[in-house]
Write an enzyme that holds these catalytic residues in place. Sequence first.
Site: not given
Length: 432
Positions: A204-205
């Site tokens: 997600t980062d």
Amino acid sequence: MAQNPAQSPIGQPQLADPLTSLSGAPQGALSGIRVLDLSRVLAGPWATQILGDLGADVIKIERPGSGDDTRGWGPPWMKDEQGQESRVAAYYLCANRNKRSVTVDMASPQGQDLIRQLACASDVLVENFKVGGLARYGLDYASLRALNPRLVYCSITGFGQTGPYAERAGYDFLVQGLGGLMSVTGRPDDEPGGGPMKVGVALTDILTGLYAANAIQAALAARQHTGLGQHVDMALLDVQLACLANQAMNYLATGRSPQRLGNAHPSIVPYQDFPTADGYMILAVGNDGQFARFCQEAGRADLAVDARFSTNRARVEHRQELIPILRHLTTARTTAQWIQALESCAVPCGPINTLDQVFADEQVLARGLRIEMPHPQVGQASLVASPIRLSETPVDYRLPPPVLGAHTDDVLAEILGLDASALAALRTAGTI
């Protein structure tokens, strides 16, 4: 590039040179763009590394004495030329090349003034503080826009600048759970090892960094027409939901939440891992013709004409009957034997490699996906190359991930015009 920076009592900000790169190398696609990077850890640094790889001058602002949190995220630590463990964290190296490190105490008024001046001489600012966290320093979007209306200001947070969760701290793992990714990752609850599972990297980062880099470049393109920058509001949760792709659409289309299927695909069968005589392989059958060719090669041509399995729709509906049959068939040969046989008849398949096998793979070697860069603390640092291939303005590996504060004096002298005595005074005061 940045234009008309504000006047400063400390010095006159200097603009990035649009004609030559820091190394004198041919220009990258974003040469002449200056990026002020106030972010740390992964999502923000991933975005700014992309911009740096594409030629932007990225100035990474770090806290004196400690710097980016990931500088301390070891082990593993890199080894120096004598094979001794250094204090250079592998994690930090993954997202910080092509940047210049400047240490500034943001909590001090002088430090805040330095950052404001740098922002006035920059095209882009990237930050990942909590919502409102930079306002107390006068470094929020509204404050800096008043000084530099052309600034593209990108804020990366867990939940965005608005909404009931805006004030919450956001972490990749939390958002993988909250945003639904873990609900479709892992084996079903009724299987051994069943239950929700996070992805093996902070995906997600990374995806947020990718979206942020895209959004920043879009804002820069818009600035060519309007003359003005804008605020880019990136949220991990927003990105996570957007990247659920077909799984999100499956829910919206049916009103039913997709379930965990391990390595299987919700809409294509067979499309998962299968055991072999010496391990596992991936079988990725995308159409009925490929399935028929697989069955022929496996000695079970009858399966391709069985009404339960002859079409993908039927195979999805009869998944529980088909997969055990195929798993029994695939154990008859080794992974290498299957790959050789199936590639010869155009059935997509492949191994499940460990990273040592990945970096030894002939295609990975041919594409140059491992690079070496000189590093002052470890001699040579092995890094993963950028996947971007541009024919006319290629990625340029100019600077290794910087030692903390390595470029403080150079940047402040070059951009803000500070002389040796001014730098010494700032250092004595603990500002830099």
